[in-house]
Design a protein around this motif. Structure first.
Motif, PDB file in Angstrom:
ATOM      1  N   GLU A 217      34.469 -19.030 -35.792  1.00  0.00           N
ATOM      2  CA  GLU A 217      35.764 -19.641 -35.516  1.00  0.00           C
ATOM      3  C   GLU A 217      36.468 -18.917 -34.367  1.00  0.00           C
ATOM      4  OE1 GLU A 217      37.526 -19.486 -39.413  1.00  0.00           O
ATOM      5  OE2 GLU A 217      36.631 -21.397 -39.996  1.00  0.00           O
ATOM      6  N   GLN A 218      36.339 -17.581 -34.314  1.00  0.00           N
ATOM      7  CA  GLN A 218      36.935 -16.841 -33.203  1.00  0.00           C
ATOM      8  C   GLN A 218      36.262 -17.220 -31.886  1.00  0.00           C
ATOM      9  OE1 GLN A 218      38.088 -12.615 -33.635  1.00  0.00           O
ATOM     10  NE2 GLN A 218      37.161 -12.760 -35.680  1.00  0.00           N
TER      11      GLN A 218
ATOM     12  N   ALA B 233      24.461 -12.641 -49.408  1.00  0.00           N
ATOM     13  CA  ALA B 233      24.320 -13.731 -48.441  1.00  0.00           C
ATOM     14  C   ALA B 233      25.617 -14.524 -48.288  1.00  0.00           C
ATOM     15  CB  ALA B 233      23.178 -14.659 -48.852  1.00  0.00           C
ATOM     16  N   GLU B 234      26.349 -14.726 -49.387  1.00  0.00           N
ATOM     17  CA  GLU B 234      27.611 -15.477 -49.304  1.00  0.00           C
ATOM     18  C   GLU B 234      28.628 -14.730 -48.445  1.00  0.00           C
ATOM     19  OE1 GLU B 234      31.063 -17.389 -52.169  1.00  0.00           O
ATOM     20  OE2 GLU B 234      29.210 -16.672 -53.083  1.00  0.00           O
ATOM     21  N   ASP B 235      28.732 -13.409 -48.632  1.00  0.00           N
ATOM     22  CA  ASP B 235      29.654 -12.617 -47.820  1.00  0.00           C
ATOM     23  C   ASP B 235      29.235 -12.629 -46.351  1.00  0.00           C
ATOM     24  OD1 ASP B 235      31.274 -11.946 -49.982  1.00  0.00           O
ATOM     25  OD2 ASP B 235      30.152 -10.111 -50.413  1.00  0.00           O
ATOM     26  N   ALA B 236      27.933 -12.553 -46.091  1.00  0.00           N
ATOM     27  CA  ALA B 236      27.445 -12.609 -44.709  1.00  0.00           C
ATOM     28  C   ALA B 236      27.794 -13.958 -44.089  1.00  0.00           C
ATOM     29  CB  ALA B 236      25.935 -12.368 -44.666  1.00  0.00           C
ATOM     30  N   GLY B 237      27.644 -15.028 -44.866  1.00  0.00           N
ATOM     31  CA  GLY B 237      27.993 -16.357 -44.381  1.00  0.00           C
ATOM     32  C   GLY B 237      29.475 -16.473 -44.053  1.00  0.00           C
ATOM     33  N   ASP B 238      30.326 -15.932 -44.932  1.00  0.00           N
ATOM     34  CA  ASP B 238      31.771 -15.953 -44.677  1.00  0.00           C
ATOM     35  C   ASP B 238      32.101 -15.194 -43.396  1.00  0.00           C
ATOM     36  OD1 ASP B 238      32.253 -17.449 -46.958  1.00  0.00           O
ATOM     37  OD2 ASP B 238      32.812 -15.709 -48.176  1.00  0.00           O
ATOM     38  N   PHE B 239      31.471 -14.027 -43.207  1.00  0.00           N
ATOM     39  CA  PHE B 239      31.683 -13.232 -42.003  1.00  0.00           C
ATOM     40  C   PHE B 239      31.290 -14.022 -40.757  1.00  0.00           C
ATOM     41  CE2 PHE B 239      29.844 -10.514 -38.716  1.00  0.00           C
ATOM     42  CZ  PHE B 239      30.919  -9.689 -38.415  1.00  0.00           C
ATOM     43  N   LEU B 240      30.124 -14.660 -40.801  1.00  0.00           N
ATOM     44  CA  LEU B 240      29.647 -15.418 -39.642  1.00  0.00           C
ATOM     45  C   LEU B 240      30.526 -16.632 -39.352  1.00  0.00           C
ATOM     46  CD1 LEU B 240      25.798 -15.197 -40.247  1.00  0.00           C
ATOM     47  CD2 LEU B 240      27.132 -14.035 -38.463  1.00  0.00           C
ATOM     48  N   ILE B 241      31.037 -17.277 -40.385  1.00  0.00           N
ATOM     49  CA  ILE B 241      31.940 -18.419 -40.183  1.00  0.00           C
ATOM     50  C   ILE B 241      33.212 -17.962 -39.489  1.00  0.00           C
ATOM     51  CG2 ILE B 241      33.462 -20.055 -41.390  1.00  0.00           C
ATOM     52  CD1 ILE B 241      31.125 -20.373 -43.440  1.00  0.00           C
ATOM     53  N   LYS B 242      33.815 -16.859 -39.976  1.00  0.00           N
ATOM     54  CA  LYS B 242      35.044 -16.349 -39.364  1.00  0.00           C
ATOM     55  C   LYS B 242      34.796 -15.905 -37.925  1.00  0.00           C
ATOM     56  CE  LYS B 242      37.109 -14.988 -43.714  1.00  0.00           C
ATOM     57  NZ  LYS B 242      37.411 -13.876 -44.615  1.00  0.00           N
ATOM     58  N   LEU B 243      33.647 -15.286 -37.681  1.00  0.00           N
ATOM     59  CA  LEU B 243      33.293 -14.873 -36.332  1.00  0.00           C
ATOM     60  C   LEU B 243      33.110 -16.105 -35.442  1.00  0.00           C
ATOM     61  CD1 LEU B 243      32.652 -12.439 -34.510  1.00  0.00           C
ATOM     62  CD2 LEU B 243      30.265 -12.661 -35.217  1.00  0.00           C
TER      63      LEU B 243
ATOM     64  N   GLU C 270      38.914 -18.694 -29.100  1.00  0.00           N
ATOM     65  CA  GLU C 270      39.417 -17.731 -28.127  1.00  0.00           C
ATOM     66  C   GLU C 270      38.272 -17.158 -27.305  1.00  0.00           C
ATOM     67  OE1 GLU C 270      41.819 -14.768 -30.086  1.00  0.00           O
ATOM     68  OE2 GLU C 270      42.407 -16.212 -31.617  1.00  0.00           O
ATOM     69  N   ASP C 271      38.625 -16.363 -26.288  1.00  0.00           N
ATOM     70  CA  ASP C 271      37.603 -15.646 -25.529  1.00  0.00           C
ATOM     71  C   ASP C 271      37.698 -14.148 -25.819  1.00  0.00           C
ATOM     72  OD1 ASP C 271      39.954 -15.204 -24.207  1.00  0.00           O
ATOM     73  OD2 ASP C 271      39.226 -15.784 -22.233  1.00  0.00           O
ATOM     74  N   GLU C 272      38.282 -13.833 -26.970  1.00  0.00           N
ATOM     75  CA  GLU C 272      38.311 -12.456 -27.466  1.00  0.00           C
ATOM     76  C   GLU C 272      38.138 -12.511 -28.979  1.00  0.00           C
ATOM     77  OE1 GLU C 272      41.503  -8.885 -27.946  1.00  0.00           O
ATOM     78  OE2 GLU C 272      41.269  -9.719 -25.939  1.00  0.00           O
ATOM     79  N   ILE C 273      37.301 -11.633 -29.504  1.00  0.00           N
ATOM     80  CA  ILE C 273      37.109 -11.548 -30.942  1.00  0.00           C
ATOM     81  C   ILE C 273      37.618 -10.194 -31.413  1.00  0.00           C
ATOM     82  CG2 ILE C 273      35.116 -13.105 -30.984  1.00  0.00           C
ATOM     83  CD1 ILE C 273      33.337 -10.591 -31.218  1.00  0.00           C
TER      84      ILE C 273
END
Length: 99
Positions: free
Chosen positions: A42-43, A30-40, A47-50
């Motif tokens: 932020e993009q 869950a922590e890794d999933a949370g980190d992924f979602l936070i970084k996503l 920006e309008d491109e991920i």
């Protein structure tokens, strides 16, 4: 005394996914999933491109508005919560002249 250059390490080639069909599925904590979602997230905000990357691939995607957010909950038996973000590709403002 000059150093002898070490043998070059093999750098895995990164495949950039820009067409066709691509799917990856991961089972992570869950922590890794949370980190992924936070970084996503932020993009999305900046920006309008991920760009999403894996070990040997990257997937850049220019998205348009609106963004579809689907939240689904099943509470019978084994409860399950599904959160899905669906992005449509960005449509250019100008259409090409095909004449």
């Amino acid at each position: 005394m000059p150093e002898v250059p070490a043998e070059e390490e093999e750098v895995p080639s990164i495949e950039t996914v820009t067409d066709g069909y691509f799917e990856e599925e991961y089972y992570i904590g869950a922590e890794d999933a949370g980190d992924f979602l936070i970084k996503l997230g932020e993009q999305f905000k900046e920006e309008d491109e991920i760009t999403i990357t894996g070990d040997d691939w990257e997937l850049p995607f220019a998205f348009g508005e609106p963004v579809k957010l689907d939240i689904e909950f099943e509470g019978d038996g084994e409860p399950e919560l599904e959160i899905e973000v669906e992005l449509s590709g960005r449509v250019e403002d100008e259409t090409p002249d095909l004449t």
